[in-house]
Design an enzyme around this catalytic site. Structure first.
Site, PDB file in Angstrom:
ATOM      1  N   HIS A  89       0.841  -1.202   0.000  1.00 58.70           N
ATOM      2  CA  HIS A  89       0.000   0.000   0.000  1.00 58.70           C
ATOM      3  C   HIS A  89       0.877   1.253   0.000  1.00 58.70           C
ATOM      4  CE1 HIS A  89      -3.128  -2.640   2.215  1.00 58.70           C
ATOM      5  NE2 HIS A  89      -3.624  -2.409   1.015  1.00 58.70           N
ATOM      6  N   SER A  96      -3.052  -7.848   2.885  1.00 63.54           N
ATOM      7  CA  SER A  96      -3.340  -7.710   4.313  1.00 63.54           C
ATOM      8  C   SER A  96      -3.789  -9.052   4.888  1.00 63.54           C
ATOM      9  CB  SER A  96      -4.420  -6.652   4.539  1.00 63.54           C
ATOM     10  OG  SER A  96      -3.999  -5.418   4.033  1.00 63.54           O
ATOM     11  N   LYS A 119     -13.922  -9.030   6.543  1.00 65.78           N
ATOM     12  CA  LYS A 119     -13.836 -10.381   7.114  1.00 65.78           C
ATOM     13  C   LYS A 119     -12.581 -10.512   7.985  1.00 65.78           C
ATOM     14  CE  LYS A 119     -12.664 -11.841   2.440  1.00 65.78           C
ATOM     15  NZ  LYS A 119     -11.544 -11.293   2.062  1.00 65.78           N
TER      16      LYS A 119
HETATM   17  P1  ADP Z   1      -9.864  -3.622  -0.597  1.00 67.20           P
HETATM   18  O1  ADP Z   1     -10.499  -4.485   0.458  1.00 67.20           O
HETATM   19  O2  ADP Z   1     -10.693  -2.444  -1.001  1.00 67.20           O
HETATM   20  O3  ADP Z   1      -9.276  -4.353  -1.778  1.00 67.20           O
HETATM   21  P2  ADP Z   1      -7.180  -3.359   0.419  1.00 67.20           P
HETATM   22  O4  ADP Z   1      -6.769  -2.625   1.636  1.00 67.20           O
HETATM   23  O5  ADP Z   1      -6.972  -4.836   0.397  1.00 67.20           O
HETATM   24  O6  ADP Z   1      -8.683  -2.962   0.206  1.00 67.20           O
HETATM   25  O7  ADP Z   1      -6.473  -2.746  -0.850  1.00 67.20           O
HETATM   26  C1  ADP Z   1      -6.595  -1.405  -1.235  1.00 67.20           C
HETATM   27  C2  ADP Z   1      -5.940  -1.204  -2.602  1.00 67.20           C
HETATM   28  O8  ADP Z   1      -4.543  -1.474  -2.504  1.00 67.20           O
HETATM   29  C3  ADP Z   1      -6.452  -2.134  -3.699  1.00 67.20           C
HETATM   30  O9  ADP Z   1      -6.424  -1.440  -4.933  1.00 67.20           O
HETATM   31  C4  ADP Z   1      -5.445  -3.252  -3.720  1.00 67.20           C
HETATM   32  O10 ADP Z   1      -5.399  -3.867  -4.993  1.00 67.20           O
HETATM   33  C5  ADP Z   1      -4.191  -2.464  -3.432  1.00 67.20           C
HETATM   34  N1  ADP Z   1      -3.123  -3.292  -2.852  1.00 67.20           N
HETATM   35  C6  ADP Z   1      -3.190  -4.114  -1.804  1.00 67.20           C
HETATM   36  N2  ADP Z   1      -1.992  -4.717  -1.563  1.00 67.20           N
HETATM   37  C7  ADP Z   1      -1.157  -4.229  -2.536  1.00 67.20           C
HETATM   38  C8  ADP Z   1       0.203  -4.477  -2.880  1.00 67.20           C
HETATM   39  N3  ADP Z   1       0.947  -5.343  -2.204  1.00 67.20           N
HETATM   40  N4  ADP Z   1       0.702  -3.808  -3.922  1.00 67.20           N
HETATM   41  C9  ADP Z   1      -0.067  -2.952  -4.635  1.00 67.20           C
HETATM   42  N5  ADP Z   1      -1.334  -2.689  -4.374  1.00 67.20           N
HETATM   43  C10 ADP Z   1      -1.887  -3.316  -3.345  1.00 67.20           C
END
Ligand code: ADP
Length: 165
Positions: free
Chosen positions: A21, A131, A45
């Site tokens: 992120h 995550s 979840k």
């Molecule tokens: P959501 O539940 O809305 O997918 P996340 O917190 O999992 O929320 O992810 C938020 C954004 O960050 C999404 O666009 C996801 O694809 C991106 N993301 C998550 N992990 C990574 C990563 N390791 N590298 C790049 N983008 C990521």
């Protein structure tokens, strides 16, 4: 012609924020005038951290980043983007599997409100970081030093200790 001021919204669950992120945030910072990280308050979840805790951890990490802020929100992302007068939604891509879901989401959001989604690809070393995986590895006591920032690592340790006691 003067360039348009662009405010981007980076929505997600961020439970917890990872280096993946942060990579997206660093890239987004260079593209936009303002970047709002928006932590969804809707239940996720196996939630590990409360929205307030997630915002606190992110705030610690972005305190010195100009134009970057963090807040939490309820309800539809597009409605929150409109409320914040964001012109763009920022999302990160790790792999082709992300593309299918993200494509659908971006198309829906554009059909509903006309807002554009901008995607950035993460650095290769974070291509497998999620995550969900972080929560699982942390529960099993794995070493996460390369995948999450130190403040998140400390909070994870505290949280898991509390659960054990
Ligand atoms: P959501 O539940 O809305 O997918 P996340 O917190 O999992 O929320 O992810 C938020 C954004 O960050 C999404 O666009 C996801 O694809 C991106 N993301 C998550 N992990 C990574 C990563 N390791 N590298 C790049 N983008 C990521």
């Amino acid at each position: 012609m003067a360039r348009k001021f662009v405010r981007a919204l980076f929505p997600g669950s961020f439970d917890p924020i990872t280096n993946g992120h942060l990579d997206v945030i660093n890239r987004g910072m260079k593209l936009f005038d303002e970047l709002i990280i928006a932590v969804g308050r809707s239940p996720v979840k196996n939630q590990l951290f409360t929205p307030k805790e997630r915002v606190e951890m992110i705030a610690e990490l972005v305190v010195d980043m100009p134009g970057v802020s963090v807040e939490s929100f309820d309800g539809l992302t597009v409605e929150y983007a409109a409320k914040k007068k964001a012109n763009v939604i920022l999302r990160g891509l790790r792999s082709l599997t992300d593309v299918q879901y993200e494509f659908q989401l971006a198309m829906t959001n554009r059909a509903v409100t006309g807002i554009e989604t901008v995607f950035v690809m993460t650095s290769e070393q974070y291509g497998f970081t999620s995550s969900t995986l972080i929560r699982q590895v942390a529960t099993l006591g794995g070493n996460l030093s390369k995948l999450i920032p130190e403040n998140v690592r400390n909070r994870l340790q505290q949280r898991l200790k509390k659960r054990e006691s």
